[in-house]
Design a protein around this motif. Structure first.
Motif, short mmCIF file in Angstrom:
data_model
loop_
_atom_site.label_atom_id
_atom_site.label_comp_id
_atom_site.label_asym_id
_atom_site.label_seq_id
_atom_site.Cartn_x
_atom_site.Cartn_y
_atom_site.Cartn_z
N ASP A 161 45.45 33.46 52.81
CA ASP A 161 44.93 34.72 53.32
C ASP A 161 44.07 34.43 54.54
N VAL A 162 44.01 35.39 55.47
CA VAL A 162 43.15 35.24 56.66
C VAL A 162 41.69 35.48 56.31
N ASP A 163 41.44 36.11 55.16
CA ASP A 163 40.08 36.40 54.73
C ASP A 163 39.52 35.19 53.98
N ALA A 164 38.60 34.48 54.64
CA ALA A 164 38.02 33.27 54.04
C ALA A 164 37.26 33.59 52.77
N GLY A 165 36.71 34.80 52.67
CA GLY A 165 35.99 35.19 51.47
C GLY A 165 36.89 35.24 50.25
N ASN A 206 39.23 29.85 44.94
CA ASN A 206 38.98 28.43 44.71
C ASN A 206 37.80 28.19 43.76
N ARG A 207 36.94 29.22 43.60
CA ARG A 207 35.83 29.11 42.64
C ARG A 207 36.18 29.77 41.30
N GLY A 208 37.45 30.19 41.19
CA GLY A 208 37.87 30.80 39.94
C GLY A 208 37.44 32.24 39.78
N GLU A 220 39.68 35.89 34.19
CA GLU A 220 39.85 34.84 33.20
C GLU A 220 41.11 34.01 33.47
N LEU A 221 42.18 34.71 33.84
CA LEU A 221 43.45 34.04 34.13
C LEU A 221 43.31 33.15 35.37
N LEU A 222 42.67 33.68 36.43
CA LEU A 222 42.48 32.90 37.65
C LEU A 222 41.66 31.64 37.38
N LYS A 223 40.58 31.82 36.67
CA LYS A 223 39.68 30.69 36.39
C LYS A 223 40.42 29.57 35.65
N THR A 224 41.22 29.95 34.66
CA THR A 224 41.97 28.96 33.89
C THR A 224 42.97 28.22 34.78
N GLN A 225 43.67 28.95 35.63
CA GLN A 225 44.70 28.34 36.47
C GLN A 225 44.11 27.44 37.54
N VAL A 226 42.96 27.84 38.11
CA VAL A 226 42.29 26.98 39.09
C VAL A 226 41.83 25.68 38.42
#
Length: 437
Positions: free
Chosen positions: A30-34, A40-42, A53-59
């Motif tokens: 994404d162009v949005d660094a935020g 990347n911090r889940g 919860e799903l993102l955090k686990t996959q990261v």
């Protein structure tokens, strides 16, 4: 597979997380660094129940990450899945500039390499954009044709906010628009763990299905609201009305009446829609949707007349006059209205319908045809051969033609109103195929 998901907003973020969960190596771009930092911090950059919860686990597993560097993500990927936004432009059309830029960037990145890649457009786009705009852009940026080592197809999403993960896992079907088996197989492999119907069709049909679904959802909401308004004005409970209407899964909530073809007619539909529209007008109720049904039907009738005029022929044969095959009911039949229009425009019209006999018409049916086609007896042919001998163009209106012999001898133009008003000449009517369940 290694998958690059471009655009990690609502659709992209949910898709990336679910693909990662299902075992793929996914990198979001994404162009949005935020947004990139959040993933990347889940953390989720969009609110959706269960997504964080799903993102955090996959990261944490290392299968999901994000970057602002498109080139580093693309190199080495098997699939580039594009999920950038396509918002409305000021004139109401779709603004696909972001989509164009991404496709062009992908082509530039691939230029001079020997990498194979399947580009999958998940963003909503109008039919024709992928074929006439995106594919040429990709080819120009790469400096070679699309379809050899680099393929492009579409894969519309059907995710609803607040239930997106459940919708991903239990979709009505997985839909792939592809012009070849190679691209279709790659996309279907992405969803191999989903136990739903998998459908492959061409890219134009696939793109149109997404718009059709959303238009239908909007239509249902508008229709239910107008019925509720009318019901209230008549002292009825609109919610109870629609609850009972929806219990009919044979006609109301079903495939019945959902096959595009010619206009509707008969003794019931036109008069009942007209009665509702007239009541709303009398009561000062704005029911624009219901009021537009009959004009919309008339517009389809006008398209049929225009198609006949465009042939340049004068001697016209009409197969089927009643509003549907197997009956002699001519009341508000669209074929009768078409015949009336063509006669008024000076065409030499003859008609064949084995179910219609002027001498057997009685009551309101006879009265209607006497008003619309007072000389019907002179227009009716006794046999298919009589109609064929008269006609330069044959108009097929109902399935009456399926019960008759001899039409294979006709060498002129045949206009089949059951499909010619709604099916593009370049389309294969059997292009949709079920690939797997």
């Amino acid at each position: 597979m290694r998958i690059t998901v471009i655009g990690i907003g609502y659709v992209g973020c949910v898709t990336a997380a679910c693909l990662s969960r299902d075992g793929h190596q996914v990198i979001g771009v994404d162009v949005d660094a935020g947004k990139v930092d959040a993933i990347n911090r889940g953390l989720t950059p969009v609110f959706e129940p269960g997504l964080e919860e799903l993102l955090k686990t996959q990261v944490e597993t290392g299968r999901l990450s994000a970057t602002t560097d498109l080139a580093s993500a693309i190199i080495g990927s098997d699939v580039a899945l594009i999920a950038v936004g396509t918002p409305s432009a000021d004139d109401g059309s779709t603004n696909d500039q972001a989509l164009r830029r991404v496709v062009q960037q992908i082509g530039t990145i691939l230029s001079g390499t020997d990498q194979s890649l399947v580009v999958v457009v998940r963003s909503t786009l109008m039919p024709g954009v992928l074929e006439d705009v995106l594919t040429p852009l990709l080819a120009e940026a790469m400096g070679e044709r699309v379809g050899d080592r680099v393929l492009i197809c579409n894969n519309p999403e059907f995710l609803r906010e607040t239930t997106a993960i459940a919708d991903y896992d239990q979709p009505p079907y997985v839909l792939v628009g592809a012009d070849g088996d190679r691209a279709a197989k790659v996309v279907l492999d992405l969803y191999s763990k989903l136990s739903c119907e998998k459908i492959v069709t061409n890219t134009r049909v696939s793109a149109m299905i997404k718009y059709t679904c959303n238009a239908f959802h909007a239509l249902k909401v508008g229709f239910a609201n107008e019925i509720g308004t009318l019901a209230k004005s008549l002292g009825a409970d609109g919610r109870e009305v629609m609850e009972i209407v929806c219990k009919d899964t044979q006609l109301n909530i079903s495939t019945a009446y959902m096959r595009p073809g010619f206009a509707f007619g008969g003794s019931c539909l036109p008069k009942d829609v007209r009665a509702l529209a007239r009541h709303a007008q009398r009561e000062g109720l704005k029911t624009d949707l219901i009021r537009s049904i009959l004009p919309s039907n008339n517009s389809h009738l006008e398209r049929a007349a225009h198609l006949v005029r465009s042939t340049g022929a004068r001697r016209i044969g009409l197969v089927g006059l009643s509003f549907k095959a197997g009956t002699d009911d001519l009341r508000e039949s669209p074929q009768v209205l078409l015949a009336e229009t063509l006669l008024g425009q000076g065409f030499e019209l003859r008609i064949f319908d084995p179910d219609v006999r002027v001498t057997s018409l009685i009551g309101a049916n006879r009265h209607y045809i006497d008003e619309r086609l007072p000389h019907l007896a002179k227009l009716l042919c006794e046999s298919p051969s009589e109609l064929i001998e008269h006609s330069e163009v044959l108009i097929v209106a109902t399935s009456v033609v399926d019960r008759l012999d001899g039409f294979d001898r006709f060498t002129g133009r045949i206009i089949d109103l059951r499909r010619d008003l709604v099916v593009a000449e370049t389309c294969d009517s059997d292009s949709v195929q079920e690939v797997a369940r």
